[in-house]
Enzyme design. Structure first.
Site, PDB file in Angstrom:
ATOM      1  N   ASP A  15       0.822  -1.233   0.000  1.00  0.00           N
ATOM      2  CA  ASP A  15       0.000   0.000   0.000  1.00  0.00           C
ATOM      3  C   ASP A  15       0.843   1.264   0.000  1.00  0.00           C
ATOM      4  O   ASP A  15       0.632   2.166  -0.810  1.00  0.00           O
ATOM      5  CB  ASP A  15      -1.068  -0.015   1.120  1.00  0.00           C
ATOM      6  CG  ASP A  15      -0.541  -0.155   2.537  1.00  0.00           C
ATOM      7  OD1 ASP A  15       0.677  -0.356   2.724  1.00  0.00           O
ATOM      8  OD2 ASP A  15      -1.376  -0.047   3.471  1.00  0.00           O
ATOM      9  N   SER A  35      -6.331  -0.552  15.683  1.00  0.00           N
ATOM     10  CA  SER A  35      -6.087   0.891  15.737  1.00  0.00           C
ATOM     11  C   SER A  35      -6.760   1.616  14.572  1.00  0.00           C
ATOM     12  O   SER A  35      -7.346   2.684  14.753  1.00  0.00           O
ATOM     13  CB  SER A  35      -4.591   1.192  15.806  1.00  0.00           C
ATOM     14  OG  SER A  35      -3.926   0.584  14.744  1.00  0.00           O
ATOM     15  N   ASP A  43      -5.558  -0.291   5.875  1.00  0.00           N
ATOM     16  CA  ASP A  43      -6.360  -0.681   7.036  1.00  0.00           C
ATOM     17  C   ASP A  43      -7.563   0.241   7.217  1.00  0.00           C
ATOM     18  O   ASP A  43      -8.684  -0.219   7.451  1.00  0.00           O
ATOM     19  CB  ASP A  43      -5.500  -0.656   8.310  1.00  0.00           C
ATOM     20  CG  ASP A  43      -4.251  -1.510   8.175  1.00  0.00           C
ATOM     21  OD1 ASP A  43      -4.197  -2.339   7.256  1.00  0.00           O
ATOM     22  OD2 ASP A  43      -3.333  -1.330   8.997  1.00  0.00           O
TER      23      ASP A  43
HETATM   24  C1  GLA Z   1       0.072  -2.556   8.444  1.00  0.00           C
HETATM   25  C2  GLA Z   1      -0.145  -1.154   7.881  1.00  0.00           C
HETATM   26  C3  GLA Z   1      -0.766  -1.203   6.494  1.00  0.00           C
HETATM   27  C4  GLA Z   1       0.010  -2.139   5.574  1.00  0.00           C
HETATM   28  C5  GLA Z   1       0.278  -3.479   6.261  1.00  0.00           C
HETATM   29  C6  GLA Z   1       1.191  -4.354   5.452  1.00  0.00           C
HETATM   30  O1  GLA Z   1      -1.159  -3.176   8.667  1.00  0.00           O
HETATM   31  O2  GLA Z   1      -0.950  -0.394   8.739  1.00  0.00           O
HETATM   32  O3  GLA Z   1      -0.841   0.097   5.951  1.00  0.00           O
HETATM   33  O4  GLA Z   1       1.185  -1.542   5.123  1.00  0.00           O
HETATM   34  O5  GLA Z   1       0.849  -3.313   7.549  1.00  0.00           O
HETATM   35  O6  GLA Z   1       0.600  -4.710   4.265  1.00  0.00           O
END
Ligand code: GLA
Length: 382
Positions: free
Chosen positions: A34, A124, A168
């Site tokens: 991402d 979170s 997320d």
């Molecule tokens: C965490 C981060 C996301 C993403 C994942 C790995 O969850 O918050 O933004 O980068 O790791 O894919």
């Protein structure tokens, strides 16, 4: 949990507020892509954070956390971040809204949830999203869901210290029941795919390893990828992210890179392709191929991006050898948390038994088994 929140709210503030929810997420494939402006394929889950809230017509924010059994209070315009980490998320969302010109008022709130903490299910992001969604609705701030996702992401960057991508928060706000969302993190356009493997279900196994290293290592991974991009950008005009980088470019300038940058970049470009391939497989109902891509993703995360750990490798490897598992891999930022497994319904119990037995034998503790279904994103509850 909803009843507890309702009861506490009534007891503390003498009357009801409005109840909001925003879920945790799973990611089927597309990890650490991402923030490299590539593709991800998350979905929301049926475990969420709930927030009841009511304007208090004072410029104060007063919130009680059910899980931590404590209340934090701060001024809506306060320049000081609260000490408690959970309150810093709420504070950060408010600040990010204010930076964008919005004027949320003071409020009283109670929140809690059933997203397992520290398991990599983005509790979170669920908190940021429910706070953003609730304030936006209550005070009519006019943000759309994508803007709320960015507000949550920037809360992590500026108030928590994790330079995360947008996956997320996006999943928590946009989730749809029974669907996974292919997000293009460059254009922020997304496509919805049904995820209904007949006779199979998604199961999470929490390694119970808390990802304490996660935020520092996470930021380091991001820096490695940026270093690789910088090398290529010296030669090829217009390169801004790994999204613009091809395997050919990577090979051509490999000699100028540290080996580790090369490996990180190679992983990201491969993982983006795996997401696209996996989605194509979904379109033709080919879950077998989809599962193979998940195994491939795990290998890349473990060997090239190096964000796995022995416990996660153990779970993924063991699942791969189990008849009745279509695909399995570590999920989320890494260094602990869960594996995500697509398991045949009829093998579910045998799989759980075997995984628990073997893991316990190896690490002295059973993994936490988390059954879930893909659910909806943030909303107001009646
Ligand atoms: C965490 C981060 C996301 C993403 C994942 C790995 O969850 O918050 O933004 O980068 O790791 O894919």
């Amino acid at each position: 949990m909803k009843t507890t929140i309702r009861t506490k709210f009534e007891a503390f503030y003498g009357g009801p507020g409005a109840l909001y929810t925003s879920p945790g997420r799973v990611n089927l494939i597309g990890e650490h892509t991402d923030y490299n402006l590539g593709f991800v394929l998350p979905g929301a889950i049926d475990k969420a954070i709930y927030l009841e809230l009511k304007p208090n017509n004072r410029d104060q924010v007063r919130v009680y956390s059910v899980d931590y059994n404590e209340t934090v209070e701060f001024g809506i315009d306060s320049a000081e971040k609260p000490e408690q980490q959970w309150a810093a998320y709420i504070y950060g969302v408010i600040k990010e809204m204010q930076k964008r010109g919005a004027v949320p008022g003071g409020f009283d709130g109670v929140f809690g949830g059933d997203v397992p903490l520290g398991a990599g299910l983005s509790s979170s992001a669920a908190l940021e999203s429910v706070v953003g969604f609730a304030l936006n609705d209550t005070f009519d701030l006019g943000f759309d869901r994508m803007q709320l996702a960015k507000i949550g992401q920037m809360t992590e960057h500026n108030y928590i210290g994790v330079r995360c991508g947008i996956m997320d928060q996006f999943a928590s706000l946009f989730g749809q029941q029974g669907k996974v969302l292919q997000l293009d993190c460059s254009s922020l356009e997304y496509k919805v795919f049904p995820f209904e493997p007949q006779g199979y279900r998604v199961l999470l196994l929490d390694s119970q390893v808390k990802h304490s290293l996660a935020s520092s290592e996470y930021n380091l991974r991001r820096a490695d990828a940026e270093a690789g991009i910088a090398v290529i950008a010296k030669h090829v005009p217009g390169i801004e992210s790994l999204r613009d980088v091809t395997f050919e470019m990577l090979e051509e300038y490999r000699a100028e890179m540290e080996e580790i940058w090369y490996r990180r970049c190679h992983y990201v470009i491969s993982e983006n392709q795996r997401v696209l391939d996996a989605c194509q497989a979904l379109e033709s109902g080919d879950y077998e191929t989809f599962g193979q891509k998940m195994f491939g993703s795990h290998d890349g995360l473990s060997k090239e991006y190096e964000v796995s750990c022995p416990e996660l490798d153990f779970l993924a490897e063991k699942a791969r050898r189990f008849d009745g598992v279509l695909g399995a891999r570590m999920m989320g930022g890494g260094f602990g948390g869960c594996t995500i497994n697509v398991v045949r319904d009829s093998e579910h119990d045998a799989f759980v038994d075997e995984m628990c037995r073997a893991y316990k034998q190896a690490y002295g503790i059973a993994p936490r088994v988390i059954d879930m279904v893909i659910g909806d994103g943030a909303c107001r509850l009646e």
